[in-house]
Scaffold this motif. Sequence first.
Motif, mmCIF file in Angstrom:
data_model
loop_
_atom_site.group_PDB
_atom_site.id
_atom_site.type_symbol
_atom_site.label_atom_id
_atom_site.label_comp_id
_atom_site.label_asym_id
_atom_site.label_seq_id
_atom_site.Cartn_x
_atom_site.Cartn_y
_atom_site.Cartn_z
ATOM 1 N N LEU A 153 1.652 2.006 -3.553
ATOM 2 C CA LEU A 153 0.916 1.988 -3.848
ATOM 3 C C LEU A 153 0.968 3.897 -4.263
ATOM 4 O O LEU A 153 1.205 4.409 -5.180
ATOM 5 C CB LEU A 153 0.014 1.145 -3.813
ATOM 6 C CG LEU A 153 -0.212 0.378 -4.445
ATOM 7 C CD1 LEU A 153 -0.734 -0.645 -3.814
ATOM 8 C CD2 LEU A 153 -0.107 -0.082 -6.193
ATOM 9 N N GLU A 154 0.930 4.216 -3.167
ATOM 10 C CA GLU A 154 0.553 5.360 -2.963
ATOM 11 C C GLU A 154 1.908 6.195 -3.008
ATOM 12 O O GLU A 154 1.961 7.171 -4.243
ATOM 13 C CB GLU A 154 0.326 6.126 -1.584
ATOM 14 C CG GLU A 154 -0.399 5.450 -1.385
ATOM 15 C CD GLU A 154 -1.808 5.455 0.870
ATOM 16 O OE1 GLU A 154 -0.799 6.907 1.434
ATOM 17 O OE2 GLU A 154 -2.202 4.989 1.826
ATOM 18 N N TRP A 182 -12.275 0.393 3.824
ATOM 19 C CA TRP A 182 -11.904 -0.096 3.995
ATOM 20 C C TRP A 182 -12.006 -0.587 5.608
ATOM 21 O O TRP A 182 -11.917 -0.261 6.040
ATOM 22 C CB TRP A 182 -10.448 0.319 4.144
ATOM 23 C CG TRP A 182 -9.834 1.830 2.979
ATOM 24 C CD1 TRP A 182 -10.533 2.744 3.327
ATOM 25 C CD2 TRP A 182 -9.560 1.505 2.012
ATOM 26 N NE1 TRP A 182 -10.251 3.439 1.932
ATOM 27 C CE2 TRP A 182 -9.429 2.750 1.125
ATOM 28 C CE3 TRP A 182 -9.371 0.517 1.288
ATOM 29 C CZ2 TRP A 182 -9.400 2.632 -0.165
ATOM 30 C CZ3 TRP A 182 -9.121 -0.036 -0.586
ATOM 31 C CH2 TRP A 182 -9.178 1.805 -0.929
ATOM 32 N N TYR A 226 -1.207 5.616 -7.756
ATOM 33 C CA TYR A 226 -2.232 5.290 -7.149
ATOM 34 C C TYR A 226 -2.464 4.964 -6.052
ATOM 35 O O TYR A 226 -1.958 4.542 -5.041
ATOM 36 C CB TYR A 226 -1.843 3.253 -7.331
ATOM 37 C CG TYR A 226 -1.934 2.666 -9.098
ATOM 38 C CD1 TYR A 226 -3.236 2.356 -9.563
ATOM 39 C CD2 TYR A 226 -0.571 2.949 -9.463
ATOM 40 C CE1 TYR A 226 -2.458 1.756 -10.959
ATOM 41 C CE2 TYR A 226 -0.290 2.199 -10.432
ATOM 42 C CZ TYR A 226 -1.756 2.028 -11.336
ATOM 43 O OH TYR A 226 -1.280 1.163 -12.507
ATOM 44 N N GLU A 230 -11.851 5.623 -2.409
ATOM 45 C CA GLU A 230 -11.758 6.172 -1.292
ATOM 46 C C GLU A 230 -12.991 6.756 -1.091
ATOM 47 O O GLU A 230 -12.996 7.634 0.272
ATOM 48 C CB GLU A 230 -10.258 6.894 -1.653
ATOM 49 C CG GLU A 230 -10.476 8.765 -2.202
ATOM 50 C CD GLU A 230 -10.648 7.887 -4.017
ATOM 51 O OE1 GLU A 230 -10.380 6.990 -3.997
ATOM 52 O OE2 GLU A 230 -10.606 8.615 -4.749
ATOM 53 N N HIS A 233 -4.607 5.158 -3.176
ATOM 54 C CA HIS A 233 -5.201 4.971 -2.324
ATOM 55 C C HIS A 233 -5.379 4.034 -2.151
ATOM 56 O O HIS A 233 -5.550 2.997 -3.894
ATOM 57 C CB HIS A 233 -6.678 5.028 -2.464
ATOM 58 C CG HIS A 233 -6.367 6.815 -2.356
ATOM 59 N ND1 HIS A 233 -6.838 8.184 -1.237
ATOM 60 C CD2 HIS A 233 -7.346 7.944 -3.734
ATOM 61 C CE1 HIS A 233 -7.180 8.988 -1.483
ATOM 62 N NE2 HIS A 233 -7.162 9.037 -2.722
ATOM 63 N N ALA A 234 -5.386 2.707 -1.078
ATOM 64 C CA ALA A 234 -5.403 1.185 -1.585
ATOM 65 C C ALA A 234 -4.943 0.942 -0.480
ATOM 66 O O ALA A 234 -4.652 1.353 0.741
ATOM 67 C CB ALA A 234 -3.580 0.529 -1.957
ATOM 68 N N ASP A 281 -11.615 0.998 -10.607
ATOM 69 C CA ASP A 281 -10.069 0.883 -9.541
ATOM 70 C C ASP A 281 -9.941 -0.407 -9.855
ATOM 71 O O ASP A 281 -10.318 -1.282 -10.111
ATOM 72 C CB ASP A 281 -11.210 1.623 -7.909
ATOM 73 C CG ASP A 281 -11.494 3.137 -8.000
ATOM 74 O OD1 ASP A 281 -10.492 3.280 -9.235
ATOM 75 O OD2 ASP A 281 -12.369 3.096 -7.800
ATOM 76 N N PHE A 307 0.528 -1.334 0.060
ATOM 77 C CA PHE A 307 0.067 0.419 0.249
ATOM 78 C C PHE A 307 0.992 1.214 0.132
ATOM 79 O O PHE A 307 0.291 2.136 -0.724
ATOM 80 C CB PHE A 307 -0.706 0.001 0.913
ATOM 81 C CG PHE A 307 -1.539 -0.940 1.094
ATOM 82 C CD1 PHE A 307 -2.456 -1.697 0.233
ATOM 83 C CD2 PHE A 307 -2.482 -1.614 2.354
ATOM 84 C CE1 PHE A 307 -2.956 -2.586 0.060
ATOM 85 C CE2 PHE A 307 -3.524 -2.603 2.147
ATOM 86 C CZ PHE A 307 -3.743 -3.517 0.908
ATOM 87 N N ALA A 309 -7.480 -0.396 -4.845
ATOM 88 C CA ALA A 309 -6.614 0.328 -5.059
ATOM 89 C C ALA A 309 -7.746 1.674 -6.174
ATOM 90 O O ALA A 309 -8.315 0.723 -7.134
ATOM 91 C CB ALA A 309 -5.439 0.147 -5.437
#
Lengths: 367, 367
Positions: free
Chosen positions: B233-234, B364, B239, B359, B241-242, B300, B230, B329
């Motif tokens: 990814l950010e 989550w 990407y 998001e 948000h994950a 997404d 995560f 994500a």
Amino acid sequence: MLLDRQAIGDLALGAAFLGSGGGGDPYYATLLAEAELERRGPFEVIGLDALADDALVVPCGWIGAPTVSVEKLPNGREAIDGLRRLEEIMGRRIDAVIPIEIGGSNGLAPLFAAARLGIPVLDCDGMGRAFPESQMAIFNIRGLSACPSILTDASGSLSLIETDDNLAHERLARALSVAVGGIAHLVEYPLTGREAKDHAIHGTITAARDVGAAIRTARGRSEDPFAAMFAALEATGLYPHAGVLFDGKITDIERETKDGFSVGRVVFESFDGASRMELDFQNENLMARRDGAVVAMVPDILTVMDRETADSITTERLKYGQRAKVVGAAAPAILREERALEFVGPRAFGYAQDYIPIEEIGAWLKP
Amino acid sequence: MLLDRQAIGDLALGAAFLGSGGGGDPYYATLLAEAELERRGPFEVIGLDALADDALVVPCGWIGAPTVSVEKLPNGREAIDGLRRLEEIMGRRIDAVIPIEIGGSNGLAPLFAAARLGIPVLDCDGMGRAFPESQMAIFNIRGLSACPSILTDASGSLSLIETDDNLAHERLARALSVAVGGIAHLVEYPLTGREAKDHAIHGTITAARDVGAAIRTARGRSEDPFAAMFAALEATGLYPHAGVLFDGKITDIERETKDGFSVGRVVFESFDGASRMELDFQNENLMARRDGAVVAMVPDILTVMDRETADSITTERLKYGQRAKVVGAAAPAILREERALEFVGPRAFGYAQDYIPIEEIGAWLKP
């Protein structure tokens, strides 16, 4: 040979019969041909002898389900776009075109494209009748490649296919024809002049025209158009036996458009109710059973005809209640060779049945 | 940037996640890449800045049902045959290739072909993830043509498609992929260097590699690979948000290979039995519902991952009883634009649902 308006009408009549129920109803192709005649004059058809051995000769025609072709009109550029693109790929001009099959509208279709390209049509075809699948052409039977082939459709899309495997080629072309809506134009089996001379089925445009002319003439004289047609078929030398296999009315018809074909079965009953015929078809009529016994089968020709006018009724036009004769004719000898029967005999269509020539069965109705 | 053996492994791990369940399991592509590394050394990946505006850039990848790709092996020449033929048609050399989609095996596939042609792969792709259909590429969204495109398959067949209509192109290519057995290689959307710079999704090969490296590193240190992923990814900026959307086991799976896709639905249950997730897929995972409420949707990213190793489980590998986390994500911003959502949003897949960013839903699971 120049084909004028009358000759086009005759060709359409004869091709409809040789289509064995398939190749598409020639009605729309006849209208197109007549319009083209007005613009450019008669169509030029030449014999294969006039052709150089190194000429480029291209068979073409429509692929798909005739049921769709009745409703989905062409844009009129499919054939010419395919042929021009083939010229680009081959890096040379096409010298002549031929119908991939003489049967149905495909017997006429190459005339327009040839006229527009200013080239002749050769007096021959690739099937001597119509068959539903590309690998049933004599050119495949004789080991020639279908590729490069070009498929075009009314929306303007164009696909070029290249494969050494002519069965794979049929699968690819069929899948594309379905994806574009069920009907498409296919330019395939590009040939040298020599290959065309050695392998094409000679004289079939003349034969179709003669058969049509015989029907027309008999009608004009109020004579029996069937008798005239049988005599004309025998006179071609290509279709040496012909006759009526059934006379009655349609009492049942099952037909669906499936996997890119029009497939089904039609049932006839005699007017006294004593006899019955079943005819299976996959675009073309394949197998005829009368009172349970097989009376004719592919590659012999099997066509349903209006019992008064001798107009051929293509499989997509069959309707409950039609009064019709089922006519059979011997296929050209070239289609009855052992190697040919592997591709166009009854087993090639899934029947557990060896080929028996129609004249050996001899189940003709007495005239 | 040169991709060595470790980088290839990282890229495969990251691409598998970005595939959102699709793009094909990268396992076989990884083996091929490792063999190619032995022969030719590291793969060259370059940034788009290094490219001339008039360069010829060609996206490529595999089209078909991943369920088939697991069983039907390539002949190894599909990509190169397609690319070489495109060079003939365009009358010039290809300067670089890009993955049509970074997701799954398609994120790695162009590396071999590029190595053999002696040209680089560009650090970008056409989807920022994987999508099931050709017109879902950013190049279609931005109005560029998919054609000329070339489809090749393991039997050696080659088909060139030309149409102005990218939806028709998808239909034709899909029909061909089915006709050749369910999987084929597609070279499509030939681009100028300028078009690639303006429209491709930049940096996605680097991003996939970084995501994979984070998972690998965390595993090596016995840290939580999900948390590491995560963060990675950010850090890509693509990407932003994950997180985990579900943690449980697969209790039901329906999957069929249909119309050239692997389509179905997988159901998860939490270990305490109190919660349930349903995931629909068409090659890729499309829509996630938890206890009846939508928690994430295309475009997404939605990937099922082994809950211990963080290995991504592609849709064709889903099995009853697997213990997995479902990870979501945010898609790259370029895919969330209004025009993009017409092609890759939930309505493009038949859902009566407007797109809501993952998001914003914010469903989550707490870490």
